[in-house]
Design a protein around this motif. Structure first.
Motif, mmCIF file in Angstrom:
data_model
loop_
_atom_site.group_PDB
_atom_site.id
_atom_site.type_symbol
_atom_site.label_atom_id
_atom_site.label_comp_id
_atom_site.label_asym_id
_atom_site.label_seq_id
_atom_site.Cartn_x
_atom_site.Cartn_y
_atom_site.Cartn_z
ATOM 1 N N LEU A 41 5.509 -7.969 9.323
ATOM 2 C CA LEU A 41 5.224 -7.457 10.724
ATOM 3 C C LEU A 41 3.970 -6.617 10.501
ATOM 4 N N LYS A 42 3.163 -6.470 11.751
ATOM 5 C CA LYS A 42 2.377 -5.578 11.876
ATOM 6 C C LYS A 42 2.691 -4.078 11.859
ATOM 7 N N LEU A 43 2.110 -3.044 11.155
ATOM 8 C CA LEU A 43 2.653 -1.934 11.035
ATOM 9 C C LEU A 43 1.679 -0.504 11.496
ATOM 10 N N ILE A 44 2.188 0.267 12.368
ATOM 11 C CA ILE A 44 1.498 1.199 12.726
ATOM 12 C C ILE A 44 1.712 2.552 11.994
ATOM 13 N N ASN A 45 0.548 2.849 11.291
ATOM 14 C CA ASN A 45 0.654 4.036 10.236
ATOM 15 C C ASN A 45 -0.255 5.154 10.787
ATOM 16 N N VAL A 46 -0.172 6.264 10.202
ATOM 17 C CA VAL A 46 -0.809 7.648 10.609
ATOM 18 C C VAL A 46 -2.382 7.307 10.981
ATOM 19 N N VAL A 47 -2.823 6.615 9.932
ATOM 20 C CA VAL A 47 -4.421 6.547 10.140
ATOM 21 C C VAL A 47 -4.755 5.625 11.504
ATOM 22 N N LYS A 61 -1.952 -3.129 9.314
ATOM 23 C CA LYS A 61 -1.658 -3.865 8.023
ATOM 24 C C LYS A 61 0.031 -4.331 8.315
ATOM 25 N N LEU A 62 0.198 -5.010 7.120
ATOM 26 C CA LEU A 62 1.679 -5.698 7.504
ATOM 27 C C LEU A 62 2.850 -5.031 6.610
ATOM 28 N N LEU A 63 3.927 -5.151 6.835
ATOM 29 C CA LEU A 63 5.011 -4.483 6.044
ATOM 30 C C LEU A 63 6.298 -5.638 6.505
ATOM 31 N N GLU A 64 6.943 -5.907 5.401
ATOM 32 C CA GLU A 64 8.132 -6.660 5.318
ATOM 33 C C GLU A 64 9.251 -6.124 5.652
ATOM 34 N N VAL A 65 9.976 -6.266 6.811
ATOM 35 C CA VAL A 65 11.222 -5.511 7.450
ATOM 36 C C VAL A 65 12.283 -6.355 7.777
ATOM 37 N N VAL A 106 5.943 -2.651 13.950
ATOM 38 C CA VAL A 106 6.723 -1.597 13.822
ATOM 39 C C VAL A 106 5.975 -0.296 13.437
ATOM 40 N N PHE A 107 6.804 0.812 13.334
ATOM 41 C CA PHE A 107 5.937 2.206 12.861
ATOM 42 C C PHE A 107 6.410 2.696 11.759
ATOM 43 N N GLU A 108 5.730 3.472 10.959
ATOM 44 C CA GLU A 108 6.091 3.950 9.592
ATOM 45 C C GLU A 108 6.579 5.423 9.777
ATOM 46 N N CYS A 109 7.334 5.881 8.751
ATOM 47 C CA CYS A 109 8.094 7.019 8.687
ATOM 48 C C CYS A 109 7.242 8.290 8.768
ATOM 49 N N HIS A 110 5.813 8.212 8.777
ATOM 50 C CA HIS A 110 5.181 9.520 8.901
ATOM 51 C C HIS A 110 4.637 9.497 10.274
ATOM 52 N N THR A 111 5.304 8.632 11.273
ATOM 53 C CA THR A 111 4.878 8.811 12.610
ATOM 54 C C THR A 111 6.152 8.776 13.352
#
Length: 198
Positions: A41-47, A61-65, A106-111
């Motif tokens: 899935l698409k991933l919302i990162n800090v940048v 970018k993509l991340l498998e979840v 989804v969104f990642e752990c630094h957000t």
């Protein structure tokens, strides 16, 4: 008008804590496992939070979840995201809005995510308030600095938000959206002129 902790506001406006405007509190995102990057899935990162005027879906970018992780860490249209850490103080608690109607992100752990309760607050109004000079000043003061500047959920939930009636929030959001669209068009025009010169 009345005097409040956030200044002078109209009589019919309220002062509400940011945490009370969220449907289900404030939460950190999914662990960005390097082994799972590149598919899924698409991933919302800090940048991505520093994009203007909104998070750019095409840059994600993509991340498998797992399905369980998606349910917990999904990003939906109208969600607000904040940076948890930054090398620079001014980068902390930077807010951006996810403005795409999709169910593959989804969104990642630094957000951190806030899903506004749409029955009481307009997402765009809240987003623009969280980017205001006053809100940024308070959020930065709630952060901690060691080797990096960081802010936790408690640093966000207590932010005081001046809250007009919902109809008035929507009108304010509509006006600001018109300005955003005009600025975007002007920026695109300037870029096109620069390319033409080159």
């Amino acid at each position: 008008y009345k005097q409040t902790k956030v200044g002078i506001i109209p009589e019919d406006w309220e002062i509400v804590k940011l945490g009370d405007l969220s449907q289900n509190g404030i939460m950190n995102g999914v662990f960005n496992d390097p082994k799972k990057v590149g598919k899924g899935l698409k991933l919302i990162n800090v940048v991505n939070l520093y994009n203007e005027p909104f998070i750019n879906y095409d840059d994600l970018k993509l991340l498998e979840v797992s399905e369980k992780e998606y349910k917990k860490f999904s990003a939906l249209k109208g969600d607000l995201f904040f940076t948890r850490s930054s090398l620079k103080e001014e980068g902390i608690a930077h807010c951006n809005l996810f403005n795409i109607d999709t169910n593959d992100t989804v969104f990642e752990c630094h957000t951190m995510r806030i899903r506004p309760n749409k029955e009481i607050v307009n997402s765009y109004y809240l987003f623009r308030y969280c980017q205001s000079f006053y809100a940024r000043k308070i959020l930065i003061s709630n952060s901690k600095t060691t080797t990096m500047t960081t802010i936790d959920q408690n640093g966000l939930v207590s932010l005081l938000v001046p809250l007009p009636p919902l109809k008035e929030q929507e009108k304010i959001a509509e006006i600001l959206t018109t300005w955003d669209e005009a600025i975007t068009k002007q920026t695109e025009l300037l870029r096109a002129k620069e390319l033409q010169k080159k």
